[in-house]
Scaffold this motif. Structure first.
Motif, PDB file in Angstrom:
ATOM      1  N   THR A  56       0.837  -1.200   0.000  1.00 21.04           N
ATOM      2  CA  THR A  56       0.000   0.000   0.000  1.00 21.04           C
ATOM      3  C   THR A  56       0.878   1.259   0.000  1.00 21.04           C
ATOM      4  OG1 THR A  56      -0.044   0.000   2.405  1.00 21.04           O
ATOM      5  CG2 THR A  56      -1.942  -1.002   1.296  1.00 21.04           C
ATOM      6  N   LEU A  57       0.298   2.306  -0.522  1.00 18.45           N
ATOM      7  CA  LEU A  57       0.911   3.626  -0.378  1.00 18.45           C
ATOM      8  C   LEU A  57      -0.192   4.548   0.112  1.00 18.45           C
ATOM      9  CD1 LEU A  57       3.211   5.716  -0.868  1.00 18.45           C
ATOM     10  CD2 LEU A  57       2.234   6.079  -3.134  1.00 18.45           C
ATOM     11  N   THR A  58       0.041   5.173   1.230  1.00 17.80           N
ATOM     12  CA  THR A  58      -0.971   6.096   1.747  1.00 17.80           C
ATOM     13  C   THR A  58      -0.320   7.455   2.011  1.00 17.80           C
ATOM     14  OG1 THR A  58      -0.518   5.376   3.998  1.00 17.80           O
ATOM     15  CG2 THR A  58      -2.376   4.312   2.871  1.00 17.80           C
ATOM     16  N   LEU A  59      -1.157   8.462   1.900  1.00 13.71           N
ATOM     17  CA  LEU A  59      -0.665   9.810   2.213  1.00 13.71           C
ATOM     18  C   LEU A  59      -1.756  10.526   3.000  1.00 13.71           C
ATOM     19  CD1 LEU A  59       1.513  11.962   1.881  1.00 13.71           C
ATOM     20  CD2 LEU A  59       0.404  12.676  -0.224  1.00 13.71           C
ATOM     21  N   GLU A  60      -1.505  10.657   4.277  1.00 10.23           N
ATOM     22  CA  GLU A  60      -2.482  11.311   5.152  1.00 10.23           C
ATOM     23  C   GLU A  60      -2.007  12.732   5.455  1.00 10.23           C
ATOM     24  OE1 GLU A  60      -4.094   7.455   7.651  1.00 10.23           O
ATOM     25  OE2 GLU A  60      -2.724   8.852   8.621  1.00 10.23           O
ATOM     26  N   TYR A  61      -2.977  13.563   5.770  1.00 10.78           N
ATOM     27  CA  TYR A  61      -2.595  14.906   6.197  1.00 10.78           C
ATOM     28  C   TYR A  61      -3.603  15.424   7.213  1.00 10.78           C
ATOM     29  CZ  TYR A  61      -6.231  16.651   3.022  1.00 10.78           C
ATOM     30  OH  TYR A  61      -7.422  16.893   2.406  1.00 10.78           O
ATOM     31  N   VAL A  62      -3.196  16.402   7.957  1.00  4.71           N
ATOM     32  CA  VAL A  62      -4.098  17.001   8.947  1.00  4.71           C
ATOM     33  C   VAL A  62      -4.569  18.331   8.386  1.00  4.71           C
ATOM     34  CG1 VAL A  62      -4.285  17.853  11.313  1.00  4.71           C
ATOM     35  CG2 VAL A  62      -2.803  15.908  10.803  1.00  4.71           C
ATOM     36  N   ASP A  63      -5.891  18.468   8.227  1.00  2.00           N
ATOM     37  CA  ASP A  63      -6.393  19.695   7.606  1.00  2.00           C
ATOM     38  C   ASP A  63      -6.415  20.860   8.604  1.00  2.00           C
ATOM     39  OD1 ASP A  63      -8.627  19.484   9.176  1.00  2.00           O
ATOM     40  OD2 ASP A  63      -9.956  18.809   7.574  1.00  2.00           O
ATOM     41  N   GLU A  64      -6.929  22.016   8.136  1.00  2.00           N
ATOM     42  CA  GLU A  64      -6.896  23.231   8.956  1.00  2.00           C
ATOM     43  C   GLU A  64      -7.666  23.078  10.261  1.00  2.00           C
ATOM     44  OE1 GLU A  64      -7.721  23.021   5.844  1.00  2.00           O
ATOM     45  OE2 GLU A  64      -6.417  24.333   4.675  1.00  2.00           O
ATOM     46  N   ASP A  65      -8.683  22.187  10.256  1.00  2.00           N
ATOM     47  CA  ASP A  65      -9.496  22.003  11.469  1.00  2.00           C
ATOM     48  C   ASP A  65      -8.947  20.904  12.370  1.00  2.00           C
ATOM     49  OD1 ASP A  65     -11.234  23.918  10.459  1.00  2.00           O
ATOM     50  OD2 ASP A  65     -12.269  22.415   9.240  1.00  2.00           O
ATOM     51  N   GLY A  66      -7.810  20.362  12.003  1.00  2.00           N
ATOM     52  CA  GLY A  66      -7.207  19.322  12.837  1.00  2.00           C
ATOM     53  C   GLY A  66      -7.704  17.923  12.504  1.00  2.00           C
ATOM     54  N   ASN A  67      -8.509  17.786  11.434  1.00  6.06           N
ATOM     55  CA  ASN A  67      -9.015  16.444  11.086  1.00  6.06           C
ATOM     56  C   ASN A  67      -7.986  15.698  10.219  1.00  6.06           C
ATOM     57  OD1 ASN A  67     -11.552  16.963  12.280  1.00  6.06           O
ATOM     58  ND2 ASN A  67     -12.066  18.221  10.487  1.00  6.06           N
ATOM     59  N   ARG A  68      -7.865  14.423  10.461  1.00  4.13           N
ATOM     60  CA  ARG A  68      -6.931  13.606   9.674  1.00  4.13           C
ATOM     61  C   ARG A  68      -7.628  13.165   8.394  1.00  4.13           C
ATOM     62  NH1 ARG A  68      -2.118  10.949  10.242  1.00  4.13           N
ATOM     63  NH2 ARG A  68      -1.735  12.023  12.203  1.00  4.13           N
ATOM     64  N   ARG A  69      -7.020  13.443   7.272  1.00  3.14           N
ATOM     65  CA  ARG A  69      -7.614  13.088   5.967  1.00  3.14           C
ATOM     66  C   ARG A  69      -6.590  12.350   5.128  1.00  3.14           C
ATOM     67  NH1 ARG A  69     -12.324  15.483   4.958  1.00  3.14           N
ATOM     68  NH2 ARG A  69     -12.952  17.216   6.283  1.00  3.14           N
ATOM     69  N   GLU A  70      -7.099  11.748   4.043  1.00  2.00           N
ATOM     70  CA  GLU A  70      -6.196  10.956   3.209  1.00  2.00           C
ATOM     71  C   GLU A  70      -6.294  11.411   1.760  1.00  2.00           C
ATOM     72  OE1 GLU A  70      -6.357   6.804   4.140  1.00  2.00           O
ATOM     73  OE2 GLU A  70      -5.296   6.264   2.301  1.00  2.00           O
ATOM     74  N   ARG A  71      -5.166  11.537   1.098  1.00  2.00           N
ATOM     75  CA  ARG A  71      -5.155  11.900  -0.326  1.00  2.00           C
ATOM     76  C   ARG A  71      -5.572  10.696  -1.163  1.00  2.00           C
ATOM     77  NH1 ARG A  71      -5.118  17.278  -0.828  1.00  2.00           N
ATOM     78  NH2 ARG A  71      -3.311  18.259   0.109  1.00  2.00           N
ATOM     79  N   GLU A  72      -6.417  10.975  -2.166  1.00  2.00           N
ATOM     80  CA  GLU A  72      -6.893   9.856  -2.989  1.00  2.00           C
ATOM     81  C   GLU A  72      -5.816   9.364  -3.960  1.00  2.00           C
ATOM     82  OE1 GLU A  72     -10.546  10.748  -4.857  1.00  2.00           O
ATOM     83  OE2 GLU A  72     -11.618  10.933  -2.955  1.00  2.00           O
ATOM     84  N   ASN A  73      -4.996  10.273  -4.448  1.00  2.18           N
ATOM     85  CA  ASN A  73      -3.932   9.866  -5.385  1.00  2.18           C
ATOM     86  C   ASN A  73      -2.569  10.146  -4.756  1.00  2.18           C
ATOM     87  OD1 ASN A  73      -5.692   9.240  -7.622  1.00  2.18           O
ATOM     88  ND2 ASN A  73      -6.085  11.448  -7.661  1.00  2.18           N
ATOM     89  N   PRO A  74      -2.187   9.273  -3.811  1.00  2.00           N
ATOM     90  CA  PRO A  74      -0.951   9.576  -3.063  1.00  2.00           C
ATOM     91  C   PRO A  74       0.283   9.672  -3.959  1.00  2.00           C
ATOM     92  CG  PRO A  74      -1.708   7.331  -2.617  1.00  2.00           C
ATOM     93  CD  PRO A  74      -2.788   7.998  -3.392  1.00  2.00           C
TER      94      PRO A  74
END
Lengths: 157, 671
Positions: free
Chosen positions: B117-135
């Motif tokens: 797997t390849l995942t790319l997560e990030y924390v948005d401006e509101d502090g929520n953890r999100r994941e990029r669809e095309n890492p």
């Protein structure tokens, strides 16, 4: 002459323009070469009637450059001997284009078609004019002397 | 992009989970110590594997730690992975590439890949953890693959950037880091679109049109080939010049030729300076001929017009106290300025009408005043022209004579070197002469190719006009033609824009590279990005001129390092500039370097170490103990925010498997 900036000058642009402006970059513009060629044509008595133009320049490229304005006006007067030509730009341009075409032929024969560097050949062409001027000046002096002598001899009779 | 932490899981010899934390504050240098073979390059490879799924290590298929595989029972899976936490454009990212290997059998450590797997997560401006669809795409946008050699570079081979075949790499790096490839792609796309429409034009147009389009295609191909020729020949010129510089350097170091070579350097500098003087002189002659050369031809005309104006002045016609228009107005009004009526046929009327003889119209008077006023100035240029040109031609003769003598001097030196030096040096001189001949021949070929390109461009221009006229014959062809023309015009515009930006960026990089290079190098050397993107090192010759020099490996390395640092710095500048930029987004990038001090002598080691922390907001270096010399450590110890050591255990020493453990380094600043 106000309001006349947009007057077009239709002239014949020959191979000489490609060589001396585009290739050798001796002249900055076609317009500058047109006026130079006209001066050459004028000095060599090469005026072409009914020139078939294939290029155009505008008066506003020339206006403001005193040397160029005076060159065009002077050639036009010397050719026409009509003082009113000084206020008639259209006639000035007709005469400019006629001598321009003749002068371009001189430049083709004496510069472009000759072996050697075109810049050096141009310098030589101008130098030759210097010699011609000098010769004419000396000739003028001789003529004056001749006239003086004639007067003198008439008085003596 | 600022790296925060790197975590390895059973990656090659890094058994289990191991982590490195990075800093990027005032103490922005992160140092990974390790002996040769301890895993420094593997650590660098962990980053390229994460970003591009690519390894440049031996046995790339053996990704999993041998020890982890040995610990797994047959049929059990082992997780191999690299996780990187980093900040980019204000967001905290966690990129993770994981792979599952199932151990096949007890007698073998080979594993079969069963998942990845390849995942790319990030924390948005509101502090929520999100994941990029095309890492993968996102990672490639953050650090484009074509820039990987710049961002994850190996100091042992970094001097290759100054090699001759590196122009493309340098050009590509400049384009990529400044976002110029957007314009390049745009141009390529528009070119494809234009060709598609031209095909439609051909389908719907006349035979004549088809022939014209076909010829245009041929001309374009020919044009591209000639342009490529020039690029290739220029490279050959660069190669020959470099070889000449290498030979010159050797001659400088050979006792028997050192003086002759010094004299040759001086004469070469003088010739270059004379070439400049001659070109400047030639330009002055051209300007004199073009602007004032007409005056001698004009003299009779100036005299004629002068005589006419003089006559009018003597007659009192100019300047006139009275204007034609004024006289006409009085006559029409029927009243003189004194109040007397002006009846036709009366004496006063005839008297006023008589004024018209000496009156002039204003326009003529203005023209006369203007021309008369200029006659003296223009006529005065007659003598000035001859004087100026005579002087310039005399100067030209002097310069040409000096040039000829300097060339003779060079030729004599060449003969003396060949005659007086030992055979191997004489051979060098002979080779030098051959190279100089090659350069002259290459330059002739460049000139010929330039002429051909000019001819082809003119032909293409004419063909475009003929095609435009032929296209008007057919309605469908006309529509397609208009579209093709629009695409063509846009492509030309984009290309012009691209070239303009590229040149601007090259100049800027050039300035930066030289600034960094000269700050490190003590001698009178300069680093320079040539117009065709070679990274060159120049040296002062004869006070004002600079010639390419043979480069020691150390200087090459400093030049390359300066280039990379300049790109990183420029990308940062663009990013931090508070303005809307469509093409140059830039970004913050770390400098990650394996063995950056490899080929440097102690002086350069100290200078590079001193300059390095200023080159980027975050520096990550991998060094051996010998590279962590007193010079380097002395400069870096205080600004190293994190230091780690790679503890390597050979398979013969430990439990039969080679392993590397990452430990914190206690010297100076600690993790």
């Amino acid at each position: 002459m106000s309001g006349s900036e947009n007057i077009a000058i239709d002239y014949r642009k020959t191979e000489v323009y490609d060589v001396l402006v585009d290739q050798d970059q001796i002249f900055d513009s076609y317009t500058q070469l047109l006026i130079f060629a006209a001066a050459v044509g004028y000095a060599h008595g090469r005026f072409e009637e009914d020139v078939e133009p294939d290029a155009q320049t505008k008066w506003y490229y020339i206006k403001g450059d005193n040397r160029l304005e005076v060159a065009i006006a002077s050639i036009a007067y010397s050719h026409s001997r009509d003082p009113d030509v000084l206020t008639d730009l259209v006639r000035q341009f007709d005469i400019l284009v006629g001598y321009g075409a003749g002068g371009a032929e001189v430049l083709l024969e004496e510069v472009v078609e000759q072996p050697g560097e075109n810049l050096d050949l141009l310098i030589q062409l101008i130098e030759d004019q210097h010699d011609t001027d000098e010769m004419q000046r000396q000739l003028g002096i001789l003529e004056e002397i001749d006239a003086e002598l004639t007067t003198f001899s008439s008085g003596a009779d | 992009m600022i790296l925060r932490a790197l975590e390895l899981t059973n990656f090659r010899q890094f058994h289990g989970q191991q982590r490195v934390d990075f800093v990027a504050d005032e103490r922005n240098v992160n140092v990974i110590h390790g002996s040769n073979g301890s895993g420094k390059t593997t650590l660098l490879n962990a980053l390229t594997w994460l970003f591009y799924d690519e390894l440049t290590l031996p046995r790339p298929e053996s990704l999993a730690s041998e020890r982890a595989m040995a610990e797994a029972d047959p049929g059990e899976t082992v997780t191999v992975g690299v996780t990187l936490e980093f900040d980019h454009h204000g967001l905290r990212y966690t990129a993770s590439r994981m792979r599952e290997y199932r151990r096949a059998e007890a007698g073998s450590l080979r594993g079969e890949q069963v998942g990845g797997t390849l995942t790319l997560e990030y924390v948005d401006e509101d502090g929520n953890r999100r994941e990029r669809e095309n890492p993968q795409d996102t990672l490639d946008n953050i650090v484009p693959e074509r820039l990987k050699d710049i961002f994850f570079f190996d100091g042992e081979t970094i001097d290759q950037l100054t090699a001759l075949d590196s122009q493309e790499q340098i050009q590509e790096a400049i384009r990529s880091i400044m976002g110029l490839e957007i314009l390049e792609r745009g141009h390529r796309h528009l070119d494809t679109v234009r060709k598609r429409f031209e095909k439609q034009v051909r389908e719907h147009g006349s035979d004549e049109l088809e022939e014209l389009l076909s010829e245009k295609e041929d001309v374009e191909e020919e044009l591209a080939a000639r342009e490529q020729d020039i690029v290739d020949i220029r490279r050959s010129v660069e190669a020959a010049r470099d070889s000449v510089a290498e030979i010159d350097e050797r001659l400088r170091q050979t006792d028997m030729t050192v003086e002759l070579q010094e004299r040759r350097d001086e004469l070469t500098g003088r010739i270059e300076s004379l070439e400049g003087d001659l070109a400047e002189n030639e330009e002055k002659i051209e300007r004199a001929v073009a602007s004032r050369g007409m005056v001698p031809f004009l003299m009779p005309a100036l005299e004629d017009v002068g005589a006419m104006l003089d006559e009018k002045r003597q007659k009192g016609e100019i300047p006139s106290d009275i204007k034609t228009q004024f006289v006409d107005d009085l006559l029409e009004l029927g009243e003189c300025i004194c109040g007397r009526p002006l009846e036709e046929g009366s004496g006063p009327h005839d008297a006023v009408a008589g004024w018209r003889q000496t009156a002039t119209d204003g326009e003529f008077e203005r023209a006369a005043v203007f021309v008369g006023g200029q006659l003296g100035d223009v006529g005065g240029e007659h003598a000035e022209y001859y004087e100026a040109v005579d002087q310039l031609i005399a100067t030209r003769e002097v310069l040409r004579e000096r040039f000829r003598r300097a060339e003779e001097g060079l030729s004599e030196i060449s003969e003396q070197v060949a005659e007086s030096a030992p055979e191997d040096v004489a051979d060098l001189e002979e080779r030098r002469g051959e190279l100089q001949d090659d350069i002259a021949s290459y330059n002739q070929r460049i000139g010929a190719a330039d002429d051909e390109i000019e001819r082809l461009r003119a032909r293409k221009f004419d063909l475009k006009e003929d095609i435009r006229l032929a296209e008007k014959q057919s309605e469908k062809a006309k529509i397609a033609a208009r579209r093709a023309e629009a695409a063509d015009a846009l492509a030309e515009y984009v290309q012009a824009l691209f070239e303009k930006f590229q040149e601007t960026v090259r100049r800027r990089v050039n300035e930066k590279v030289n600034e960094t290079f000269t700050a490190i190098i003590a001698k009178d050397y300069y680093a320079h990005i040539t117009e065709d993107y070679g990274l060159e090192i120049l040296k002062d010759v004869g006070g004002t001129d600079r010639v390419p020099v043979a480069k020691s490996t150390g200087e090459r390395q400093v030049a390359s390092l300066s280039f990379i640092a300049s790109l990183v710095d420029l990308a940062r500048e663009r990013h931090e500039r508070d303005e809307e930029t469509e093409y140059f987004k830039g970004g913050i990038y770390p400098l990650i370097m394996d063995s950056p001090f490899g080929a440097l002598d102690p002086t350069y080691q100290r200078r590079v170490s001193r300059t390095l922390p200023e080159m980027s907001r975050q520096i990550i270096i991998f060094v051996t103990d010998s590279q962590w010399s007193e010079e380097v450590a002395g400069e870096m110890r205080e600004i190293a925010g994190r230091q780690y050591r790679l503890e390597y255990t050979d398979a013969d020493e430990g439990d039969g498997y080679e392993t590397t453990d990452i430990t914190t380094e206690l010297e100076g600043a600690v993790a």
